[in-house]
Design an enzyme around this catalytic site. Structure first.
Site, PDB file in Angstrom:
ATOM      1  N   SER A 135      -0.840   4.972  -1.358  1.00 27.21           N
ATOM      2  CA  SER A 135      -2.013   5.170  -0.550  1.00 27.21           C
ATOM      3  C   SER A 135      -2.104   6.679   0.041  1.00 27.21           C
ATOM      4  O   SER A 135      -1.081   7.201   0.422  1.00 27.21           O
ATOM      5  CB  SER A 135      -1.809   4.016   0.702  1.00 27.21           C
ATOM      6  OG  SER A 135      -2.648   4.428   1.665  1.00 27.21           O
ATOM      7  N   TYR A 148       4.003   0.783   7.351  1.00 27.09           N
ATOM      8  CA  TYR A 148       3.430   1.066   6.126  1.00 27.09           C
ATOM      9  C   TYR A 148       3.138   2.505   5.747  1.00 27.09           C
ATOM     10  O   TYR A 148       3.680   2.671   4.698  1.00 27.09           O
ATOM     11  CB  TYR A 148       1.691   0.299   6.309  1.00 27.09           C
ATOM     12  CG  TYR A 148       0.950   0.516   5.214  1.00 27.09           C
ATOM     13  CD1 TYR A 148       1.134  -0.429   4.129  1.00 27.09           C
ATOM     14  CD2 TYR A 148      -0.067   1.461   4.918  1.00 27.09           C
ATOM     15  CE1 TYR A 148       0.234  -0.457   3.026  1.00 27.09           C
ATOM     16  CE2 TYR A 148      -0.970   1.313   3.842  1.00 27.09           C
ATOM     17  CZ  TYR A 148      -0.937   0.643   2.940  1.00 27.09           C
ATOM     18  OH  TYR A 148      -1.381   0.445   1.668  1.00 27.09           O
TER      19      TYR A 148
HETATM   20  N1  LIG Z   1      -6.804  -2.288   0.297  1.00 27.31           N
HETATM   21  C1  LIG Z   1      -6.700  -1.002   0.797  1.00 27.31           C
HETATM   22  O1  LIG Z   1      -7.552  -0.642   1.278  1.00 27.31           O
HETATM   23  C2  LIG Z   1      -5.411  -0.397   0.016  1.00 27.31           C
HETATM   24  C3  LIG Z   1      -5.666   1.256   0.187  1.00 27.31           C
HETATM   25  C4  LIG Z   1      -4.462   1.877  -0.076  1.00 27.31           C
HETATM   26  C5  LIG Z   1      -3.584   1.393  -0.903  1.00 27.31           C
HETATM   27  N2  LIG Z   1      -3.669   0.090  -1.126  1.00 27.31           N
HETATM   28  C6  LIG Z   1      -2.401  -0.448  -1.582  1.00 27.31           C
HETATM   29  O2  LIG Z   1      -2.882  -1.244  -2.843  1.00 27.31           O
HETATM   30  C7  LIG Z   1      -1.854  -2.220  -3.295  1.00 27.31           C
HETATM   31  C8  LIG Z   1      -2.599  -3.623  -3.333  1.00 27.31           C
HETATM   32  O3  LIG Z   1      -3.199  -4.013  -2.298  1.00 27.31           O
HETATM   33  P1  LIG Z   1      -4.413  -4.788  -1.989  1.00 27.31           P
HETATM   34  O4  LIG Z   1      -5.306  -3.919  -1.260  1.00 27.31           O
HETATM   35  O5  LIG Z   1      -5.117  -5.206  -3.518  1.00 27.31           O
HETATM   36  O6  LIG Z   1      -3.781  -6.109  -1.221  1.00 27.31           O
HETATM   37  P2  LIG Z   1      -3.736  -7.647  -1.619  1.00 27.31           P
HETATM   38  O7  LIG Z   1      -5.249  -8.252  -2.236  1.00 27.31           O
HETATM   39  O8  LIG Z   1      -3.289  -8.155  -0.360  1.00 27.31           O
HETATM   40  O9  LIG Z   1      -2.682  -7.524  -2.868  1.00 27.31           O
HETATM   41  C9  LIG Z   1      -1.260  -7.292  -2.589  1.00 27.31           C
HETATM   42  C10 LIG Z   1      -0.584  -7.900  -3.675  1.00 27.31           C
HETATM   43  O10 LIG Z   1       0.830  -8.017  -3.869  1.00 27.31           O
HETATM   44  C11 LIG Z   1       1.226  -9.184  -4.063  1.00 27.31           C
HETATM   45  N3  LIG Z   1       2.715  -9.226  -3.169  1.00 27.31           N
HETATM   46  C12 LIG Z   1       2.956  -9.079  -2.133  1.00 27.31           C
HETATM   47  N4  LIG Z   1       4.233  -9.364  -1.743  1.00 27.31           N
HETATM   48  C13 LIG Z   1       4.721  -9.685  -2.908  1.00 27.31           C
HETATM   49  C14 LIG Z   1       6.074  -9.971  -3.274  1.00 27.31           C
HETATM   50  N5  LIG Z   1       7.025 -10.176  -2.424  1.00 27.31           N
HETATM   51  N6  LIG Z   1       6.380 -10.368  -4.750  1.00 27.31           N
HETATM   52  C15 LIG Z   1       5.145 -10.157  -5.635  1.00 27.31           C
HETATM   53  N7  LIG Z   1       4.074  -9.611  -5.196  1.00 27.31           N
HETATM   54  C16 LIG Z   1       3.825  -9.418  -3.990  1.00 27.31           C
HETATM   55  C17 LIG Z   1       0.373 -10.199  -3.493  1.00 27.31           C
HETATM   56  O11 LIG Z   1       0.584 -11.347  -4.322  1.00 27.31           O
HETATM   57  P3  LIG Z   1       1.504 -12.608  -3.693  1.00 27.31           P
HETATM   58  O12 LIG Z   1       1.046 -12.851  -2.050  1.00 27.31           O
HETATM   59  O13 LIG Z   1       0.714 -13.717  -4.642  1.00 27.31           O
HETATM   60  O14 LIG Z   1       2.997 -12.546  -3.936  1.00 27.31           O
HETATM   61  C18 LIG Z   1      -0.847  -9.627  -4.047  1.00 27.31           C
HETATM   62  O15 LIG Z   1      -1.216  -9.825  -5.426  1.00 27.31           O
HETATM   63  C19 LIG Z   1      -0.740  -2.336  -1.990  1.00 27.31           C
HETATM   64  O16 LIG Z   1       0.367  -1.393  -2.461  1.00 27.31           O
HETATM   65  C20 LIG Z   1      -1.516  -1.572  -1.050  1.00 27.31           C
HETATM   66  O17 LIG Z   1      -0.723  -1.050  -0.015  1.00 27.31           O
HETATM   67  C21 LIG Z   1      -4.617  -0.795  -0.544  1.00 27.31           C
END
Ligand SMILES: NC(=O)c1ccc[n+]([C@@H]2O[C@H](COP(=O)([O-])OP(=O)(O)OC[C@H]3O[C@@H](n4cnc5c(N)ncnc54)[C@H](OP(=O)(O)O)[C@@H]3O)[C@@H](O)[C@H]2O)c1
Length: 245
Positions: A135, A148
């Protein structure tokens, strides 16, 4: 790495960026296995186009069994995308060690568990790609992102080092640094999130980066410019620009 015909394991694919990346990879002709904890959500993402492998990245036994299942289903992998992640806003004046630990478990130790399983196979094959969704929050210390941001900064450092280590071994390491993306992770945020992008746009940028072997994929361009410029702000000035009071 050529995506068409490749075998890809997307970890953290039950929602958000990982789910969108998995769908985009299938659209581009890859064979895809998807992992996360919520099996029902994985099945919705996968339809009949992906292999569903439920597992918890923080549990070594669970993710090891998942890896074996991915290998059995796809016959090995050419690429892993680590999109599992956890975010909770911090209150710096009331440090919560358990919350910090949770961030480290999912964002760092989970990644470490996956790298331990997959990296030897890619190195032995002498080809492939490791894409890690970090990120721009790792670029500078942002108030409220103490837990984070620390893990995201570590992911940036880890992937930078790994890219250099695997140089010459045929394995590419792609560091993905999104700005704000409309996902479950951001839906509860009550602060301004400028230049928000949709998961499909994020997935396209990430898959383009994997295809081209980019060292880093940062988007959208406005956030890239803002956060790269922010890196140049002196330490003494940073709290005055970002802090309260
Ligand atoms: N959204 C943003 O603005 C943003 C910006 C920068 C970076 N990111 C990064 O992008 C990545 C994806 O985030 P997102 O925004 O798509 O959020 P999200 O929709 O909440 O997705 C997070 C994913 O991680 C999985 N996860 C969480 N804990 C887990 C565990 N213990 N074992 C296996 N899977 C696990 C969740 O699945 P389950 O709950 O089913 O396990 C879900 O599939 C993250 O690393 C986040 O930090 C997001």
């Amino acid at each position: 790495m050529k995506v068409e015909g490749s075998r890809v394991w997307v970890v953290g694919a039950s929602s958000g960026i990982g789910a969108a990346v998995a769908s985009e990879l299938v659209r581009r002709g890859a064979r895809v296995a998807v992992t996360a904890r919520r099996e029902e959500s994985l099945r919705e993402v996968a339809g009949d186009a992906m292999v569903v492998v439920p597992a918890d990245v923080t549990d070594v036994d669970s993710i090891s069994v998942g890896w074996t299942s991915v290998q059995d289903s796809l016959g090995g992998v050419d690429c892993v995308v680590y999109a599992a992640g956890y975010w909770k806003r911090a209150d710096g004046s009331r440090w919560d060690a358990a919350e910090f630990e949770r961030h480290v478990q999912v964002n760092l130790l989970g990644l470490s568990n996956v790298l331990e399983l997959v990296t030897p196979e890619l190195v032995a094959a002498g080809s492939g790609s490791i894409a890690v969704v970090a990120s721009v929050a790792g670029y500078r210390g942002l108030p409220g992102a103490e837990y984070y941001g620390a893990t995201k900064a570590a992911q940036l450092n880890l992937t930078e080092a790994l890219r250099a280590s695997l140089r010459g071994k045929g394995v590419e390491v792609v560091t993905v640094s999104p700005g704000f993306v409309r996902t479950e992770m951001t839906q509860g945020n009550d602060f301004p999130m400028p230049w928000m992008v949709e998961p499909d746009a994020a997935a396209e940028a990430i898959c383009d980066g994997i295809e081209s072997g980019a060292a880093e994929v940062v988007f959208p361009w406005q956030m890239t410019a803002a956060m790269k410029a922010a890196r140049l702000v002196p330490q003494a000035l940073w709290p005055r620009l970002t802090g309260r009071g």
